[in-house]
Design a protein around this motif. Structure first.
Motif, mmCIF file in Angstrom:
data_model
loop_
_atom_site.group_PDB
_atom_site.id
_atom_site.type_symbol
_atom_site.label_atom_id
_atom_site.label_comp_id
_atom_site.label_asym_id
_atom_site.label_seq_id
_atom_site.Cartn_x
_atom_site.Cartn_y
_atom_site.Cartn_z
ATOM 1 N N ASN A 124 -2.562 -6.331 4.063
ATOM 2 C CA ASN A 124 -1.984 -7.114 2.961
ATOM 3 C C ASN A 124 -0.780 -7.904 3.471
ATOM 4 O OD1 ASN A 124 -3.686 -5.871 0.903
ATOM 5 N ND2 ASN A 124 -2.457 -4.038 1.255
ATOM 6 N N ARG A 139 -6.870 -0.497 -1.025
ATOM 7 C CA ARG A 139 -6.074 -1.534 -0.360
ATOM 8 C C ARG A 139 -4.578 -1.412 -0.619
ATOM 9 N NH1 ARG A 139 -5.154 -6.769 -0.533
ATOM 10 N NH2 ARG A 139 -5.993 -7.312 -2.558
ATOM 11 N N ALA A 140 -4.100 -0.229 -0.950
ATOM 12 C CA ALA A 140 -2.656 -0.012 -1.094
ATOM 13 C C ALA A 140 -2.249 1.182 -0.239
ATOM 14 C CB ALA A 140 -2.289 0.266 -2.542
ATOM 15 N N PRO A 141 -1.302 1.001 0.699
ATOM 16 C CA PRO A 141 -0.850 2.144 1.491
ATOM 17 C C PRO A 141 -0.241 3.252 0.623
ATOM 18 C CG PRO A 141 -0.165 0.102 2.516
ATOM 19 C CD PRO A 141 -0.711 -0.252 1.167
ATOM 20 N N ASN A 198 0.900 3.572 8.512
ATOM 21 C CA ASN A 198 1.739 4.196 7.492
ATOM 22 C C ASN A 198 2.192 5.589 7.923
ATOM 23 O OD1 ASN A 198 2.833 3.565 4.882
ATOM 24 N ND2 ASN A 198 1.719 5.351 4.105
ATOM 25 N N SER A 258 -1.846 -9.809 -5.402
ATOM 26 C CA SER A 258 -2.048 -8.486 -5.989
ATOM 27 C C SER A 258 -0.718 -7.771 -6.133
ATOM 28 C CB SER A 258 -3.014 -7.664 -5.127
ATOM 29 O OG SER A 258 -2.524 -7.547 -3.805
ATOM 30 N N ARG A 299 6.882 -4.603 -1.014
ATOM 31 C CA ARG A 299 5.604 -3.915 -0.878
ATOM 32 C C ARG A 299 4.768 -3.983 -2.140
ATOM 33 N NH1 ARG A 299 5.266 -2.523 4.429
ATOM 34 N NH2 ARG A 299 4.020 -0.698 3.948
ATOM 35 N N ARG A 332 1.175 -3.757 -6.854
ATOM 36 C CA ARG A 332 0.975 -2.330 -6.649
ATOM 37 C C ARG A 332 1.596 -1.580 -7.818
ATOM 38 N NH1 ARG A 332 2.115 -0.956 -0.634
ATOM 39 N NH2 ARG A 332 0.603 -2.633 -0.576
ATOM 40 N N HIS A 358 2.750 -9.715 2.758
ATOM 41 C CA HIS A 358 3.864 -9.637 1.809
ATOM 42 C C HIS A 358 4.923 -10.690 2.146
ATOM 43 C CE1 HIS A 358 2.300 -5.772 0.350
ATOM 44 N NE2 HIS A 358 2.091 -5.479 1.619
ATOM 45 N N ASP A 409 -12.836 -2.354 1.203
ATOM 46 C CA ASP A 409 -11.949 -1.368 1.803
ATOM 47 C C ASP A 409 -11.198 -0.537 0.775
ATOM 48 O OD1 ASP A 409 -10.582 -3.585 1.080
ATOM 49 O OD2 ASP A 409 -9.629 -3.952 3.007
ATOM 50 N N GLU A 415 -3.558 -0.719 -5.889
ATOM 51 C CA GLU A 415 -3.420 -2.170 -5.801
ATOM 52 C C GLU A 415 -4.244 -2.824 -6.917
ATOM 53 O OE1 GLU A 415 -1.440 -2.981 -3.322
ATOM 54 O OE2 GLU A 415 -1.455 -5.165 -3.500
ATOM 55 N N ASP A 417 0.940 -5.512 6.125
ATOM 56 C CA ASP A 417 1.000 -4.051 6.126
ATOM 57 C C ASP A 417 -0.185 -3.449 6.861
ATOM 58 O OD1 ASP A 417 -1.145 -3.647 4.309
ATOM 59 O OD2 ASP A 417 0.186 -3.644 2.563
ATOM 60 N N CYS A 418 -0.217 -2.118 6.910
ATOM 61 C CA CYS A 418 -1.207 -1.455 7.756
ATOM 62 C C CYS A 418 -2.633 -1.681 7.296
ATOM 63 C CB CYS A 418 -0.891 0.041 7.845
ATOM 64 S SG CYS A 418 -0.963 0.894 6.251
ATOM 65 N N LEU A 419 -2.806 -2.102 6.041
ATOM 66 C CA LEU A 419 -4.148 -2.379 5.535
ATOM 67 C C LEU A 419 -4.448 -3.880 5.505
ATOM 68 C CD1 LEU A 419 -4.338 0.203 2.596
ATOM 69 C CD2 LEU A 419 -4.961 0.478 4.994
#
Lengths: 421, 101
Positions: free
Chosen positions: A327, B15-17, A67, B39, A335, B41, A329, B12, B21, A323-325
């Protein structure tokens, strides 16, 4: 008829493949670059044949590796920041993800961000993807692409680098929030060209930079670039609040026409630039109409038949994002909704889980579309366009994409497909 | 044969950049089970609910949301190989892994 359209017979058998996710103006209107990679996607990945004869069964996967970004673009769909997010996938996790994607048969991984080049392990990950049999490509702001790094990436197996520039120097730097970003990006493009790494421009068109478009193409053509990808604005991340700078219908028609005109003109003059439109499937319909107007009914039918092989907006089907974590999509722009997370379930299991009613519905769109899309003759090559923009405009999950710029006569005119051969 | 299932604890956080989340569960009919459907956001539960209804209202009667940060996932998937391993129960008495005969 324009010579470019008759240079080579266009295969016209419908239903055998999955047409473009990027819409190649040059290929559709000028029969440009019909050999090479036959993969389709909604993101520009540098394929040499953006109109496929083959179906794409597995998604291109956009991996937003971090990110963190060194710029501050006002339209960033990822909402990137100057610091990495805690818990981003590590190098080891990234490699296991790439194994996971390779096992599933993902044809392409697009390294994106944030700015993926701020990850020190990018070259290592690119090499790992390449060794695993996935085509690695890169989406970057170009400012960190020195000749040395471009060469490293090419040697690691990187197949393509798309470099974002969003205006001439003054406007681009204002948009991107950092002085000197334009010059650094142009130098990044030159670095790619110097080491023989295939590269192209990514230009997100808005009201604020539409006037610079021709100047940027001129300047980069002089640098030696021949591939130009024009993105419609996505309403996500920081772009979510930018609908006020988005083009209106007349402006959008005008700029798409300009891009078509310029592409055809350049081919007539023997200067075979590649131009692609990304992110708004009304473009597919527009190009059919353009071909009819400029080249006649047969050309329109051929263009339609090619577009029909793919079926329009690829959300949830031919493009996916991690995504970077971790997730997952339905596209890199969506997002605010995630199907699952690759830390606790394999990508393939998440993507194949048809028990998810949203995923099922998104994959079965033409039957579900409402409003002016419901009886539009082009709904099968557009699939309603962006669901994300439809939701942002409060049109509902199956409502019209507010960026659709077709008029009523285009939506309900003659059917170029009905007797397409 | 009884397999000893090795799981890892994935914990973790949010879990949302960006933002927060929320795990999302929906039920389409009264006698259906709650189903996890991914999920969303959003800043808070009401925002998550609003987004959820835009995505699933055509399908679902009931909607539950839960902060992702409150969910701890125990998984056999190997992507999280660096996460702490959780010892299987001493008697390994987990019916879903037992071969019934």
């Amino acid at each position: 008829m324009h010579r470019a359209l008759t240079r080579r017979p266009i295969p016209t058998s419908p239903g055998t493949g999955s047409g473009p996710d990027v819409i190649s103006v040059s290929t559709l209107l000028c029969e440009h670059a019909a050999d090479g990679n036959r993969l389709r996607y909604d993101v520009d990945i540098g394929a040499e044949d953006p109109v496929s004869e083959q179906p794409q069964r597995r998604p291109v996967v956009v991996w937003n590796t971090t990110n963190r970004c060194n710029l501050k673009c006002v339209h960033c769909y990822a909402g990137a920041e100057s610091e990495p997010k805690a818990g981003e996938l590590t190098t080891a996790e990234g490699k296991r993800l790439l194994d996971d994607l390779a096992d599933y048969g993902a044809p392409v991984v697009l390294f994106s961000g944030g700015e993926p080049m701020v990850r020190e392990d990018l070259t290592e990950l690119v090499a790992y993807a390449s060794d695993a049999g996935i085509r690695p490509v890169l989406s970057t702001n170009g400012t960190l692409l020195t000749t040395e790094r471009a060469r490293e990436l090419k040697d690691a197996g990187l197949a393509y680098a798309g470099v974002s520039v969003d205006g001439l120097a003054e406007r681009n730097d204002e948009f991107r929030g950092v002085d000197g970003a334009f010059q650094a990006a142009v130098e990044g493009i030159e670095s790619c060209l110097d080491v023989g790494l295939k590269t192209g421009l990514r230009y997100t068109v808005t009201q604020q930079n539409v006037d610079d478009l021709d100047g940027v193409v001129d300047l980069l053509t002089d640098v030696g670039l021949d591939r130009f990808c024009f993105y419609h604005l996505s309403y996500s991340g920081r772009g979510e609040t930018l609908d006020s700078v988005d083009l209106d219908t007349d402006e959008r028609r005008s700029v798409v026409k300009r891009i078509c005109d310029r592409t055809v003109r350049s081919h007539r003059e023997g200067d075979e630039i590649e131009t692609l439109l990304v992110g708004n499937y009304a473009d597919a319909a527009y190009i059919v109409e353009y071909a009819r107007r400029e080249f006649g009914e047969d050309a329109a039918r051929r263009v339609y038949a090619r577009l029909a092989r793919n079926g329009g907006d690829p959300t949830g089907e031919r493009v996916a994002a991690v995504d970077c974590l971790g997730n997952v999509h339905p596209t890199q722009f969506w997002r605010t909704y995630s199907l699952g997370n690759v830390r606790d379930r394999s990508f393939g299991d998440i993507w194949d889980d048809d028990s998810n009613p949203l995923l099922r519905a998104v994959r079965n769109r033409p039957e579900n579309l409402t409003g002016r899309c419901a009886d539009c003759q082009y709904r099968h090559i557009c699939r309603g366009g962006s669901r994300l923009r439809a939701l942002a405009a409060d049109n509902g999950l199956f409502g019209p994409d507010p960026q659709c710029y077709l008029d009523a006569s285009e939506r309900h005119g003659s059917r170029p497909t009905a007797d397409a051969d | 044969m009884v397999e000893r299932t090795e799981r890892r604890r994935v914990d973790d956080g949010d879990r949302a950049p960006n933002g927060r989340e929320w795990e999302l569960f929906v039920r389409s009919e009264g006698d259906d089970p709650m189903r996890h459907v991914g999920s969303v956001r959003a800043a808070d539960a009401d925002g998550a609910y609003e987004l959820a209804t835009r995505l699933f209202a055509w399908h679902a009667d009931d909607v539950w949301v839960c902060p992702s940060s409150a969910m701890t996932r125990y998984t056999t998937h190997d992507l999280a190989a660096d996460a702490p391993s959780v010892d299987p129960p001493a008697d390994s008495d987990e019916p879903r892994n037992r071969e019934w005969s």
